[in-house]
Design a protein around this motif. Structure first.
Motif, short mmCIF file in Angstrom:
data_model
loop_
_atom_site.label_atom_id
_atom_site.label_comp_id
_atom_site.label_asym_id
_atom_site.label_seq_id
_atom_site.Cartn_x
_atom_site.Cartn_y
_atom_site.Cartn_z
N SER A 6 0.85 -1.19 0.00
CA SER A 6 0.00 0.00 0.00
C SER A 6 0.88 1.23 0.00
O SER A 6 1.98 1.22 0.54
CB SER A 6 -0.87 -0.02 1.26
OG SER A 6 -1.24 1.28 1.60
N HIS A 7 0.39 2.29 -0.60
CA HIS A 7 1.15 3.55 -0.58
C HIS A 7 1.08 4.21 0.79
O HIS A 7 1.94 4.97 1.16
CB HIS A 7 0.57 4.52 -1.61
CG HIS A 7 0.90 4.16 -3.01
ND1 HIS A 7 0.42 3.03 -3.62
CD2 HIS A 7 1.67 4.79 -3.93
CE1 HIS A 7 0.88 2.99 -4.86
NE2 HIS A 7 1.63 4.04 -5.07
N ASN A 8 -0.03 3.99 1.51
CA ASN A 8 -0.33 4.86 2.64
C ASN A 8 -0.43 4.18 3.99
O ASN A 8 -0.44 4.83 5.00
CB ASN A 8 -1.65 5.59 2.39
CG ASN A 8 -1.57 6.46 1.15
OD1 ASN A 8 -0.58 7.15 0.97
ND2 ASN A 8 -2.56 6.39 0.28
N THR A 15 -0.91 1.85 12.37
CA THR A 15 -1.68 3.01 11.91
C THR A 15 -2.91 3.21 12.79
O THR A 15 -3.24 4.32 13.19
CB THR A 15 -2.11 2.84 10.43
OG1 THR A 15 -0.95 2.57 9.66
CG2 THR A 15 -2.79 4.09 9.90
N ILE A 225 -10.48 11.64 4.84
CA ILE A 225 -9.05 11.32 4.71
C ILE A 225 -8.90 9.80 4.83
O ILE A 225 -8.15 9.16 4.10
CB ILE A 225 -8.23 12.03 5.82
CG1 ILE A 225 -8.19 13.54 5.55
CG2 ILE A 225 -6.82 11.46 5.92
CD1 ILE A 225 -7.53 14.37 6.64
N GLY A 228 -10.20 8.17 1.51
CA GLY A 228 -9.31 8.39 0.36
C GLY A 228 -7.91 7.83 0.55
O GLY A 228 -7.37 7.15 -0.32
N ARG A 229 -7.31 8.09 1.71
CA ARG A 229 -5.91 7.71 1.93
C ARG A 229 -5.77 6.21 2.20
O ARG A 229 -4.88 5.55 1.67
CB ARG A 229 -5.35 8.50 3.10
CG ARG A 229 -3.85 8.29 3.30
CD ARG A 229 -3.30 9.15 4.41
NE ARG A 229 -3.58 10.57 4.17
CZ ARG A 229 -3.35 11.52 5.08
NH1 ARG A 229 -2.88 11.21 6.28
NH2 ARG A 229 -3.63 12.78 4.81
N PHE A 230 -6.65 5.68 3.05
CA PHE A 230 -6.44 4.29 3.49
C PHE A 230 -7.22 3.26 2.68
O PHE A 230 -6.73 2.19 2.37
CB PHE A 230 -6.78 4.15 4.98
CG PHE A 230 -5.90 4.99 5.86
CD1 PHE A 230 -4.54 5.10 5.60
CD2 PHE A 230 -6.42 5.68 6.95
CE1 PHE A 230 -3.71 5.89 6.40
CE2 PHE A 230 -5.61 6.47 7.75
CZ PHE A 230 -4.26 6.58 7.49
N ASP A 233 -6.58 4.13 -1.05
CA ASP A 233 -5.11 4.10 -1.14
C ASP A 233 -4.59 5.13 -2.15
O ASP A 233 -3.72 4.85 -2.97
CB ASP A 233 -4.63 2.69 -1.52
CG ASP A 233 -3.13 2.51 -1.28
OD1 ASP A 233 -2.61 3.11 -0.33
OD2 ASP A 233 -2.48 1.77 -2.05
N THR A 235 -2.92 8.59 -3.84
CA THR A 235 -1.85 9.58 -3.72
C THR A 235 -2.17 10.69 -4.72
O THR A 235 -3.12 10.59 -5.49
CB THR A 235 -0.48 8.98 -4.11
OG1 THR A 235 -0.52 8.70 -5.52
CG2 THR A 235 -0.20 7.69 -3.36
N GLU A 236 -1.33 11.71 -4.74
CA GLU A 236 -1.53 12.84 -5.68
C GLU A 236 -1.48 12.41 -7.13
O GLU A 236 -1.94 13.11 -8.00
CB GLU A 236 -0.41 13.86 -5.47
CG GLU A 236 -0.63 14.79 -4.32
CD GLU A 236 0.41 15.92 -4.35
OE1 GLU A 236 0.58 16.53 -5.42
OE2 GLU A 236 1.03 16.15 -3.31
N GLU A 262 -6.79 14.06 -0.86
CA GLU A 262 -5.46 13.50 -1.12
C GLU A 262 -4.81 14.09 -2.37
O GLU A 262 -3.72 13.67 -2.76
CB GLU A 262 -5.55 11.98 -1.25
CG GLU A 262 -6.07 11.28 0.00
CD GLU A 262 -5.25 11.61 1.25
OE1 GLU A 262 -4.01 11.46 1.20
OE2 GLU A 262 -5.84 12.05 2.26
#
Length: 562
Positions: A6-8, A15, A225, A228-230, A233, A235-236, A262
């Protein structure tokens, strides 16, 4: 990159134990997220939009900033300001985003509304919410015209695509339409919103009764957040595609707050009328979509296509929510695309509360573990935590700290609010079971659980077993009144093309369920139907099927069941 990387989030436990979201006193998604990206990088893409004819539009965050500022100024001109209520009823057109952002910026409370609503539905909602302004297109304006005399609070009407007497023509109000999106237009006046100010009203899709108004504050986007983030997953560098209609909650997760928090770009496919799920596959390939979210209904249709004929090399993350995803669908999708489908659970009242995140082993059929920032337990009727492996009500801890993204209240409905907020917990009205690894398994809405011959049966388990049979396209399972057993399990089945209903097939399906899941769960009655009743957001309305069965039973027994 491996499938589970995963990226995040690389370690779920770590976490979960360390993550928190700081909520500032003043917060505004329009200024603090969208405008902030615009100022950081004027060329940063926010949206790629396309329709069924292949027309394309590209928008940067700078376009979104400028267009929403202009709309905010138009709203000021019509005396719409902080606290005023605005309904947005638009298909998947860019104006949905720019009007929503404008409303957020000026502190108006906006409400997304599905275009399929009838004048009757709209009258109920506009009057319930005391809406002052409506934004829609020429295709839907007649519905508003029809109910206008019965909606005393509605005083401002915006049309996004043309002119009608009594309506404000958005196109002519734009400052130099040709370069409207690139000219920086400042806001006519400054507005500040507290994170605790009201921002958004959703009407709950209500599988039972009249829809309730779910009120979220300006801190709600921060809660996404987690989504979107978790879960996505993101990123920009991602291009995220959520299929949902703009009129309901899920589109806010995946078409608005989740990705933009994100800095990811959203992909919008504006389809109207007749829709074939398979239209999505060439789009995923052509635009090199990296993360994809669709409800189980759509995944069930997609696996009927020849998936091997498409290039999914850029696709990294696939997710699904809205109702239970059948493990069979996950298996077929994974075999064809090499991608797992990660499930999550949330409601109109929340953000993603429970999820399978990319750093965790996926258990098909499970909704995963509590999302970072959310304390989730399963309770019995007395409010005690149930032992592992036992079914309980999904309960969310509401303080120390209050989870970011949990709704504030059911607007103007203190009874409904106090019935779900009890002793520091929010009760979702859903049931689940937790296994030895801490994964949750969704059982169904409280009122969907079937109690038959002393057993408690979750409908989604039986539906998942049915859908593994090659003949079954869709199914809905409910309890049907029975003179001997009290209630029996009954399945309504929609067959795939090429299959014909028959007693033999019904018997075959019954035996298939007995083999696939515990034998006592098999449907004692099967009715073949052409389609299933659904809510406007595509969820199966089991309540309608239950009521149908109850009426049938009462007619059969000429009222002697009273």
């Amino acid at each position: 990159m491996t499938e589970t990387a995963s990226h995040n989030m690389t370690d779920y436990e770590e976490t979960y134990s360390t993550f928190s979201i700081a909520v500032p006193e003043y917060y505004n998604f329009g200024f603090d997220v969208v405008d902030a990206w615009a100022k950081k990088d004027r060329n940063k893409l926010a949206m790629i939009w396309t329709d069924q004819k292949g027309k394309e539009k590209y928008f940067t965050f700078r376009h979104m900033m400028n267009l929403s500022n202009q709309i905010a100024n138009m709203m000021f001109k019509q005396h719409i300001g902080k606290g005023d209520r605005v309904m947005i009823m638009l298909p998947r057109v860019p104006e949905w985003w720019t009007f929503a952002l404008a409303a957020i910026k000026i502190g108006a409370v906006f409400c997304p509304s599905p275009c399929i609503l009838t004048p009757h539905d709209l009258k109920y909602r506009i009057n319930q919410g005391k809406f002052k302004m409506i934004v829609t297109d020429s295709e839907n304006a007649w519905k508003i015209e029809e109910i206008l005399p019965d909606c005393p609070t509605l005083s401002v009407k915006f049309l996004t695509d043309g002119g009608l007497p009594g309506w404000i023509n958005y196109q002519t109000e734009l400052v130099h339409p040709a370069r409207a999106s690139t000219r920086l237009i400042p806001l006519a006046r400054t507005v500040r919103t507290k994170a605790t100010d009201p921002m958004l009203i959703f009407f709950s899709s209500g599988t039972t009764g009249e829809p309730k108004m779910v009120l979220h504050t300006h801190s709600y986007p921060l809660g996404h957040i987690v989504t979107g983030r978790f879960w996505y997953d993101l990123t920009e560098r991602d291009l995220h595609f959520t299929v949902a209609d703009t009129g309901w909650g899920k589109s806010s997760w995946g078409k608005f707050y989740g990705p933009w928090m994100e800095g990811a770009c959203v992909f919008v496919y504006d389809y109207r009328g007749k829709f074939n799920a398979t239209e999505l596959l060439p789009l995923i390939e052509k635009y090199e979509i990296t993360t994809f979210c669709a409800p189980p209904t759509i995944f069930r249709m997609l696996i009927l296509a020849d998936l091997k004929g498409f290039d999914f090399s850029e696709l990294r993350q696939c997710v699904s929510a809205g109702e239970a995803l059948n493990p069979e669908v996950t298996r077929v999708w994974e075999e064809a695309t090499g991608k797992t489908i990660y499930e999550a659970y949330g409601q109109t009242e929340t953000v993603a509360v429970i999820g399978t995140f990319p750093c965790m082993p996926n258990k098909p059929g499970s909704i995963g573990k509590p999302a970072p920032g959310w304390c989730v337990q399963l309770h019995d009727d007395a409010g005690n935590e149930v032992p592992m492996g036992e079914e309980g009500k999904i309960a969310i801890k509401t303080k120390d700290p209050k989870p970011v993204g949990l709704f504030k209240e059911y607007l103007d409905n203190p009874e409904a609010t106090s019935s779900v907020f009890v002793n520091g917990w929010y009760y979702t009205g859903d049931k689940a079971v937790k296994d030895a690894d801490g994964y949750f398994w969704f059982m169904g809405r409280d009122d969907d659980i079937i109690k038959s011959s002393g057993y408690r049966i979750g409908p989604s388990e039986v539906e998942s077993a049915l859908i593994e049979h090659p003949a079954v396209k869709e199914s809905a399972v409910v309890g049907s009144p029975d003179a001997i057993r009290g209630v029996i399990v009954k399945a309504f089945v929609v067959l795939k093309d090429g299959w014909k209903p028959s007693d033999e097939l019904a018997k075959e399906l019954q035996n298939h369920v007995k083999k696939t899941t515990a034998p006592y769960k098999y449907p004692r009655a099967i009715e073949f139907v052409d389609d299933l009743p659904k809510t406007i957001s595509g969820k199966i309305r089991r309540v309608e099927l239950r009521e149908r069965e109850m009426r049938r039973y009462q007619e059969l027994h000429h009222g002697d069941s009273e």
